[in-house]
Design an enzyme around this catalytic site. Structure first.
Site, PDB file in Angstrom:
ATOM      1  N   HIS A  70       0.848  -1.439   0.151  1.00 51.48           N
ATOM      2  CA  HIS A  70      -0.016  -0.061  -0.017  1.00 51.48           C
ATOM      3  C   HIS A  70       0.699   1.243  -0.075  1.00 51.48           C
ATOM      4  CE1 HIS A  70      -3.627  -2.120   1.656  1.00 51.48           C
ATOM      5  NE2 HIS A  70      -3.260  -2.924   0.919  1.00 51.48           N
ATOM      6  N   GLU A  72       1.065   3.850   1.997  1.00 50.15           N
ATOM      7  CA  GLU A  72       1.590   4.239   3.131  1.00 50.15           C
ATOM      8  C   GLU A  72       2.540   3.499   3.686  1.00 50.15           C
ATOM      9  OE1 GLU A  72      -2.913   5.278   2.931  1.00 50.15           O
ATOM     10  OE2 GLU A  72      -1.735   3.667   2.240  1.00 50.15           O
TER      11      GLU A  72
END
Length: 173
Positions: A70, A72
């Protein structure tokens, strides 16, 4: 400083902070949009320390065949490498969308001081992503989950932690 001078200073500081937040969020959103154009998912993130971008990340789940890639998490991994530390204390995570539970956990583990996001879990759900569903899942009793999560506790279940506690050269976190 007292009285109206102090409140004016605080107001100016808050305004500057909001302006900086907006600028970094714009960068995260641009990363997300660019990533869609490159065949990736609609997520982008930045790690910022002292007003400077340390690292960026874009969703690479389908590109790298990695369900943990992801935006992040990618940004956190890159920032930790840049800083030579697993702790990002003092840094801020800016992300184009509210972190899913995986990314929120990564933010907590990395010790960032703050998370700032643009779109939310409802926007992600509208786009076909499971963020909202996962948040709802974690709010339910585990016995109702479709994925069984079972425990089996052999007599040596705590052996890895005993070894950790006995290791004098361990790096606590």
């Amino acid at each position: 400083m007292t009285g109206s001078g102090a409140s004016a200073s605080a107001s100016a500081s808050a305004s500057a902070s909001a302006s900086a937040d907006a600028g970094f969020l714009a960068q995260a959103i641009a990363l997300a949009v660019d990533n869609v154009g490159d065949g990736g998912g609609p997520f982008g993130a930045l790690i910022v320390r002292d007003g400077v971008v340390v690292a960026t990340g874009q969703n690479r789940v389908t590109r790298d065949l990695d369900p943990t890639a992801h935006a992040e998490v990618v940004a956190i991994r890159a920032a930790c490498q840049v800083e030579g530390s697993f702790s990002l204390a003092g840094a801020v995570l800016y992300t184009s969308c509210e972190p899913c539970p995986l990314c929120l956990s990564a933010a907590l583990w990395s010790r960032v001081d703050r998370v700032v996001f643009a779109a939310d879990r409802h926007d992600a759900a509208r786009g076909g992503f499971d963020d909202l569903e996962f948040y709802e899942l974690f709010a339910r009793d585990r016995s109702t989950w479709e994925l069984p999560v079972d425990t089996l506790r052999p007599s040596d279940a705590s052996a890895p932690f005993d070894a950790w506690l006995a290791a004098e050269a361990r790096t606590d976190y």
